[in-house]
Scaffold this motif. Sequence first.
Motif, PDB file in Angstrom:
ATOM      1  N   ALA A  89       0.867  -0.899  -0.041  1.00 11.53           N
ATOM      2  CA  ALA A  89      -0.598  -0.206  -0.192  1.00 11.53           C
ATOM      3  C   ALA A  89       0.906   1.427  -0.061  1.00 11.53           C
ATOM      4  CB  ALA A  89      -1.136   0.011   0.998  1.00 11.53           C
ATOM      5  N   PHE A  90       0.766   1.820  -0.894  1.00  9.16           N
ATOM      6  CA  PHE A  90       1.415   3.746  -0.821  1.00  9.16           C
ATOM      7  C   PHE A  90       0.569   4.280  -0.855  1.00  9.16           C
ATOM      8  CE2 PHE A  90       3.983  -0.330  -3.185  1.00  9.16           C
ATOM      9  CZ  PHE A  90       5.072   0.437  -2.284  1.00  9.16           C
ATOM     10  N   THR A  91       0.664   5.754  -0.342  1.00  9.13           N
ATOM     11  CA  THR A  91       0.403   6.611  -0.515  1.00  9.13           C
ATOM     12  C   THR A  91       0.436   7.767  -1.664  1.00  9.13           C
ATOM     13  OG1 THR A  91       1.270   7.760   1.259  1.00  9.13           O
ATOM     14  CG2 THR A  91       0.182   6.656   2.141  1.00  9.13           C
ATOM     15  N   ILE A  92      -0.033   8.411  -1.997  1.00  6.02           N
ATOM     16  CA  ILE A  92      -0.290   9.526  -2.777  1.00  6.02           C
ATOM     17  C   ILE A  92      -0.849  10.744  -2.791  1.00  6.02           C
ATOM     18  CG2 ILE A  92      -0.844   9.547  -5.654  1.00  6.02           C
ATOM     19  CD1 ILE A  92      -0.555   6.757  -6.307  1.00  6.02           C
ATOM     20  N   GLY A  93       0.128  11.591  -2.545  1.00  2.16           N
ATOM     21  CA  GLY A  93      -0.118  13.329  -2.577  1.00  2.16           C
ATOM     22  C   GLY A  93       0.219  13.709  -1.705  1.00  2.16           C
ATOM     23  N   VAL A  94       0.015  12.896  -0.386  1.00  5.43           N
ATOM     24  CA  VAL A  94       0.546  13.198   0.766  1.00  5.43           C
ATOM     25  C   VAL A  94       1.748  13.742   0.576  1.00  5.43           C
ATOM     26  CG1 VAL A  94       1.265  12.798   2.924  1.00  5.43           C
ATOM     27  CG2 VAL A  94      -0.406  11.419   2.183  1.00  5.43           C
TER      28      VAL A  94
ATOM     29  N   ALA B  60      -4.421   6.839   7.099  1.00  6.29           N
ATOM     30  CA  ALA B  60      -5.116   7.771   6.514  1.00  6.29           C
ATOM     31  C   ALA B  60      -4.866   8.643   8.120  1.00  6.29           C
ATOM     32  CB  ALA B  60      -6.545   7.665   6.712  1.00  6.29           C
ATOM     33  N   GLY B  61      -4.943   8.547   8.713  1.00  6.12           N
ATOM     34  CA  GLY B  61      -4.460   8.829  10.392  1.00  6.12           C
ATOM     35  C   GLY B  61      -3.352   9.913  10.321  1.00  6.12           C
ATOM     36  N   LEU B  62      -2.522   8.776   9.941  1.00  8.36           N
ATOM     37  CA  LEU B  62      -1.285   9.032   9.861  1.00  8.36           C
ATOM     38  C   LEU B  62      -0.391  10.099   9.119  1.00  8.36           C
ATOM     39  CD1 LEU B  62       1.450   8.325  11.077  1.00  8.36           C
ATOM     40  CD2 LEU B  62       2.240   6.956   9.141  1.00  8.36           C
ATOM     41  N   CYS B  63      -1.683  10.320   7.729  1.00  8.38           N
ATOM     42  CA  CYS B  63      -1.559  11.156   6.666  1.00  8.38           C
ATOM     43  C   CYS B  63      -1.885  12.424   6.852  1.00  8.38           C
ATOM     44  CB  CYS B  63      -1.992  11.224   5.504  1.00  8.38           C
ATOM     45  SG  CYS B  63      -1.517   9.493   4.674  1.00  8.38           S
ATOM     46  N   GLU B  64      -2.906  12.552   7.921  1.00  8.76           N
ATOM     47  CA  GLU B  64      -3.773  13.760   9.150  1.00  8.76           C
ATOM     48  C   GLU B  64      -2.985  14.474   9.922  1.00  8.76           C
ATOM     49  OE1 GLU B  64      -6.532  15.465   7.997  1.00  8.76           O
ATOM     50  OE2 GLU B  64      -5.954  13.939   5.906  1.00  8.76           O
ATOM     51  N   LEU B  65      -1.615  13.305  10.607  1.00  6.41           N
ATOM     52  CA  LEU B  65      -0.882  14.325  11.624  1.00  6.41           C
ATOM     53  C   LEU B  65       0.337  15.197  10.813  1.00  6.41           C
ATOM     54  CD1 LEU B  65      -0.788  13.111  14.643  1.00  6.41           C
ATOM     55  CD2 LEU B  65       1.580  11.849  13.701  1.00  6.41           C
ATOM     56  N   PRO B  66       1.243  14.804  10.635  1.00  8.81           N
ATOM     57  CA  PRO B  66       2.252  15.975  10.535  1.00  8.81           C
ATOM     58  C   PRO B  66       0.805  17.811  11.010  1.00  8.81           C
ATOM     59  CG  PRO B  66       2.682  14.729   9.006  1.00  8.81           C
ATOM     60  CD  PRO B  66       1.536  14.095   9.625  1.00  8.81           C
ATOM     61  N   TRP B  67      -0.086  17.445  10.178  1.00 11.11           N
ATOM     62  CA  TRP B  67      -0.880  19.351   9.690  1.00 11.11           C
ATOM     63  C   TRP B  67      -0.914  19.482  11.000  1.00 11.11           C
ATOM     64  CZ3 TRP B  67       0.756  15.565   5.688  1.00 11.11           C
ATOM     65  CH2 TRP B  67       1.730  15.904   4.901  1.00 11.11           C
TER      66      TRP B  67
ATOM     67  N   GLN C 110      -1.130  18.492  14.152  1.00 13.11           N
ATOM     68  CA  GLN C 110       0.008  18.372  15.143  1.00 13.11           C
ATOM     69  C   GLN C 110       0.654  19.641  14.805  1.00 13.11           C
ATOM     70  OE1 GLN C 110      -0.264  16.907  17.881  1.00 13.11           O
ATOM     71  NE2 GLN C 110      -3.115  15.694  16.544  1.00 13.11           N
ATOM     72  N   MET C 111       0.993  19.598  13.522  1.00 13.51           N
ATOM     73  CA  MET C 111       1.691  21.162  12.711  1.00 13.51           C
ATOM     74  C   MET C 111       3.369  20.178  13.618  1.00 13.51           C
ATOM     75  SD  MET C 111       0.098  24.858  13.238  1.00 13.51           S
ATOM     76  CE  MET C 111      -0.895  23.879  14.768  1.00 13.51           C
ATOM     77  N   ASP C 112       3.313  19.005  12.840  1.00 21.18           N
ATOM     78  CA  ASP C 112       4.846  18.573  13.129  1.00 21.18           C
ATOM     79  C   ASP C 112       5.695  18.002  12.270  1.00 21.18           C
ATOM     80  OD1 ASP C 112       7.077  17.316  15.092  1.00 21.18           O
ATOM     81  OD2 ASP C 112       6.034  16.644  16.440  1.00 21.18           O
ATOM     82  N   CYS C 113       6.590  16.644  12.013  1.00 19.30           N
ATOM     83  CA  CYS C 113       6.985  16.150  11.096  1.00 19.30           C
ATOM     84  C   CYS C 113       7.004  14.994  11.553  1.00 19.30           C
ATOM     85  CB  CYS C 113       8.302  16.570  11.257  1.00 19.30           C
ATOM     86  SG  CYS C 113       9.525  15.969   9.863  1.00 19.30           S
ATOM     87  N   LEU C 114       6.603  13.927  10.407  1.00 15.32           N
ATOM     88  CA  LEU C 114       7.328  12.324  10.769  1.00 15.32           C
ATOM     89  C   LEU C 114       8.334  12.332  10.074  1.00 15.32           C
ATOM     90  CD1 LEU C 114       3.663  10.925  10.430  1.00 15.32           C
ATOM     91  CD2 LEU C 114       5.002  11.672  12.683  1.00 15.32           C
ATOM     92  N   ALA C 115       9.817  11.284  10.644  1.00 14.47           N
ATOM     93  CA  ALA C 115      10.327  11.694   9.296  1.00 14.47           C
ATOM     94  C   ALA C 115      11.340  10.183   9.904  1.00 14.47           C
ATOM     95  CB  ALA C 115      11.294  12.185  10.200  1.00 14.47           C
ATOM     96  N   ASP C 116      12.148  10.034   9.382  1.00 16.51           N
ATOM     97  CA  ASP C 116      12.272   8.120   9.779  1.00 16.51           C
ATOM     98  C   ASP C 116      12.944   8.070  10.801  1.00 16.51           C
ATOM     99  OD1 ASP C 116      14.053   6.258   8.412  1.00 16.51           O
ATOM    100  OD2 ASP C 116      16.587   7.214   9.076  1.00 16.51           O
ATOM    101  N   GLN C 117      13.005   7.290  11.224  1.00 22.00           N
ATOM    102  CA  GLN C 117      13.537   6.656  12.639  1.00 22.00           C
ATOM    103  C   GLN C 117      12.478   6.827  13.487  1.00 22.00           C
ATOM    104  OE1 GLN C 117      17.757   6.514  13.531  1.00 22.00           O
ATOM    105  NE2 GLN C 117      18.177   6.139  11.521  1.00 22.00           N
ATOM    106  N   HIS C 118      11.237   7.597  13.270  1.00 23.36           N
ATOM    107  CA  HIS C 118      10.802   8.490  14.227  1.00 23.36           C
ATOM    108  C   HIS C 118       9.434   7.012  14.416  1.00 23.36           C
ATOM    109  CE1 HIS C 118       9.483  12.632  13.857  1.00 23.36           C
ATOM    110  NE2 HIS C 118      11.088  12.608  13.793  1.00 23.36           N
ATOM    111  N   THR C 119       9.249   6.233  16.010  1.00 21.57           N
ATOM    112  CA  THR C 119       8.070   5.841  16.019  1.00 21.57           C
ATOM    113  C   THR C 119       7.109   5.897  16.629  1.00 21.57           C
ATOM    114  OG1 THR C 119      10.472   4.188  17.066  1.00 21.57           O
ATOM    115  CG2 THR C 119       8.292   2.963  18.420  1.00 21.57           C
TER     116      THR C 119
END
Length: 350
Positions: free
Chosen positions: A214-219, A264-271, A273-282
């Motif tokens: 599964a791949f997101t497209i547009g995020v 879907a919730g993960l895709c909404e989370l950065p905006w 929470q106004m934060d950043c999801l990145a490599d090695q985040h748990t």
Amino acid sequence: MEQIKEESLAFSQSPLCPIAADVISDGESIYFYMYDLDYEQQRLIARSACWVKNLKAAPDAFDQNAIAKDHQPMLPKQFLQDPTDIAPWDEDNIEIVWSKEGHIAALYYQKELYSIIPSWADGKSFSGYTRNLKENTMVGWKLMDAYEALAPRMQAGKAFWAQEFNEVWKAYHTPYFEDLCKIFGKASNCYDLHKDQFPSRLLMTFEKDEVLYAFTIGVGMFAMPNADSYYDDYESYARSEFAIALRKDVYSADEQMEVFARIAGLCELPWKQMDCLADQHTLDMQLHDTSYCILLDDDHFADALALSIKKQGVHLTWIHPITQEEFKQTKDEQQKAVLLGKLIQEPHTR
């Protein structure tokens, strides 16, 4: 005390984040506001208020009685570069501009930059940046101190949001989708993660060798907020698409849909929470029989996918389920290095 009547001269909602900006005049001064949007209660919650200009002759000192009654103060002349600038503003010449990430608002008048409020303004220790100041005050910091860093970002944001996003979507979506089809074959399903709202965010699934991909497209069309808090070269890490691989003999159809709902919730989370999801985040996220997931950048894999979106600076970030024990290990840096090494060696089935 005379009743103060406030008037909104311009209002704008962030195109991505749950915040809004407002230009308020009360006849004595103009302030630039940033609000949190409370959708459930349908209300605005003031996040910060930054002084922009006086509309009357500058006083010799702050009016403490007015401040005690929650009246936004005029700035005393000792703080001002030009105390004589008290001309009222024409609403048609006011413009509110958002950063590409949607979490920084800028106020322009007659195409001149007057104020910037980033989402990290708390309204207490820091209210925002504004021009015409000699020194920092409780209602605004000197704009020139942040001009070099933020002014170009706001101009870039203005150009970014002026685009025709139907065309941007096609240019982004088409080559990315074609790349996935070349690698994984025909797509099996497409899910709308944002319920026909802007921006469009889809999740496409592919089946290969009994594995569901599964791949997101547009995020990744949009930069995540506050990546600059984590990275010096923040623009290289601010955009990401998410991916996950699920064995069909492990995840039932219902469990697959639960995973997609969480993505879907993960895709909404950065905006949100106004934060950043990145490599090695748990993240604490229930996936089948695991309670957590770890995000791993595809570029770190020995068999990283060669996708067109990477040429645009978009990372492909894999969601890897981990157990509670593995989650505990990630809190120890040495154990974390061992775990990440294991996951990167076998990031996903392909």
